[in-house]
Structure formats: structure tokens, C-alpha cells
Scaffold this active site. Sequence first.
Site, short mmCIF file in Angstrom:
data_model
loop_
_atom_site.label_atom_id
_atom_site.label_comp_id
_atom_site.label_asym_id
_atom_site.label_seq_id
_atom_site.Cartn_x
_atom_site.Cartn_y
_atom_site.Cartn_z
N LYS A 167 0.83 -1.22 0.00
CA LYS A 167 0.00 0.00 0.00
C LYS A 167 0.86 1.27 0.00
O LYS A 167 1.97 1.26 0.54
CB LYS A 167 -0.89 0.00 1.26
N ASN A 168 0.30 2.34 -0.55
CA ASN A 168 0.95 3.67 -0.53
C ASN A 168 2.34 3.67 -1.17
O ASN A 168 3.21 4.44 -0.76
CB ASN A 168 1.05 4.22 0.90
N ARG A 169 2.54 2.79 -2.11
CA ARG A 169 3.84 2.68 -2.79
C ARG A 169 4.98 2.29 -1.85
O ARG A 169 6.15 2.51 -2.17
CB ARG A 169 4.21 3.99 -3.50
N LEU A 170 4.63 1.72 -0.70
CA LEU A 170 5.68 1.29 0.22
C LEU A 170 6.02 -0.17 -0.09
O LEU A 170 5.94 -1.05 0.77
CB LEU A 170 5.22 1.47 1.68
N HIS A 171 6.35 -0.39 -1.34
CA HIS A 171 6.58 -1.75 -1.81
C HIS A 171 7.73 -2.42 -1.05
O HIS A 171 8.63 -1.74 -0.55
CB HIS A 171 6.88 -1.74 -3.31
#
Length: 197
Positions: free
Chosen positions: A174-178
Amino acid sequence: MRYMQIENNPIRRFAELFERMQKTDVPEPAAVILATATSDGKPSVRVVLLKGFDENGFVFYTNLESRKAIELRENPFAALCFYWEPVDYQVRVEGSVEQLSEAEADDYFATRPRGSQIGAWASKQSAVLTKRRTLVLRFLKYQKEFWGKEVPRPSFWSGFRLIPQHIEFWRRQKNRLHARDLYTKDGHNWLISTLYP
Ligand SMILES: Cc1cc2nc3c(=O)[nH]c(=O)nc-3n(C[C@H](O)[C@H](O)[C@H](O)COP(=O)(O)O)c2cc1C
């Protein structure tokens, strides 16, 4: 500190994902982007099919006169990039490359459909083809030549093994917190680091 225990062997982790991908409706999970480069570092990419992998490396097959094979001989390093949308993973593999033994190439060539075997003889992969008809006539010529016989592997057709030095797993969060786990080969062991997304 890790929040989650991750698999400490990247080949096992790759195998588990690859297995999961076989159960999806993706027609060709083995399709992978292969990057090579010339001796002066000019890169090129194309898709190939991964035909095997284990602790020794990742195997694909091709024409030895093709652009990729010429580049691999002059600069024996390569990179692979898989994007497996259904499981939301990108996997990157980088390392040195060696040509397969004659026996390994023979064994795999023998398992190919007859049409693909004859096609391998007919194609001067990556050379300029002035008329499509020339290719079709070459196919027919070899079809006739090998009529009623086993098709031998052409000496200009074999495979390569990419011996991984780095394997990175990227998983969407989520939220580009890959989540990115980079495995680096260190002797017989794999060191694991986590990278910012
Ligand atoms: C799904 C897919 C799978 C392919 N698999 C192979 C393969 O396993 N080996 C191969 O030589 N070319 C394969 N090709 C063709 C290559 O992408 C490429 O066009 C060809 O090998 C010539 O590349 P080169 O001129 O850079 O050597 C495949 C193409 C696609 C789209």
C-alpha cells in the site's frame, strides 16, 4: 529488525512463486525480459522463455548467431526481469552467463515439437531477411531433408545459463511502500538486504 520471516534461499522463493504462477490464467509465466549488452556497454532487451532453473542458474535457449548470443559471447553478463501481475511480484536476476554443454542442449532440443526443431534450422535468427518467402522455402527444404528422420540439433542452436549473483523480489504494498528483498551471492551463501521502494 524484520517484521516477517522471509525465505532465506531465493531459488526456493522463486520456485514457490513460479509454481503459484502456473495456477493462474497467465498463458506464459516463463516469458521473461532478457537484457544483454555489447562489450562497450550498449544494452538491448527482448523476451525469451525460461526453460529451467535451479541452484546452478536460469536457463534459456536460442540461436548462437543471434544478436543476444553475439552480445553474450562478447560480454558474458545478463539480467532477467519477470513481472507476474497475478501474484503482484517483480523478480530481477543478474549475473554471469555460460553456454550450456552440447549434451544439455541436445537433450532439450530433442523434447521440442518437430515444427520448432525444423524452424530452428530454417531461421538465421537476427540476420536480415529480404523476403518472407525465403524463410518459408528454407523451412520446406529442411522439412524434406529430415523427412522420416529425427531432427538433429543444429550446431548454431543451444542455450545459456545465467548464474545469479543478485536476485531481487519486489512485492506491491500500500501507498507505494513496496517491499524489496535483495539476495546477493556470497560464496555459497545468500546475503539478504531490504531496499527502499
Ligand atoms: C513470448 C516470447 C517468447 C520468446 N522466446 C524466445 C526464446 O526462448 N528464445 C529466443 O531465441 N527467442 C525467443 N523469442 C523471440 C525474442 O524475443 C527475439 O525476438 C529473438 O530471440 C531475437 O532476439 P535478438 O535479435 O536480440 O537476439 C520470444 C519472443 C516472445 C514474444
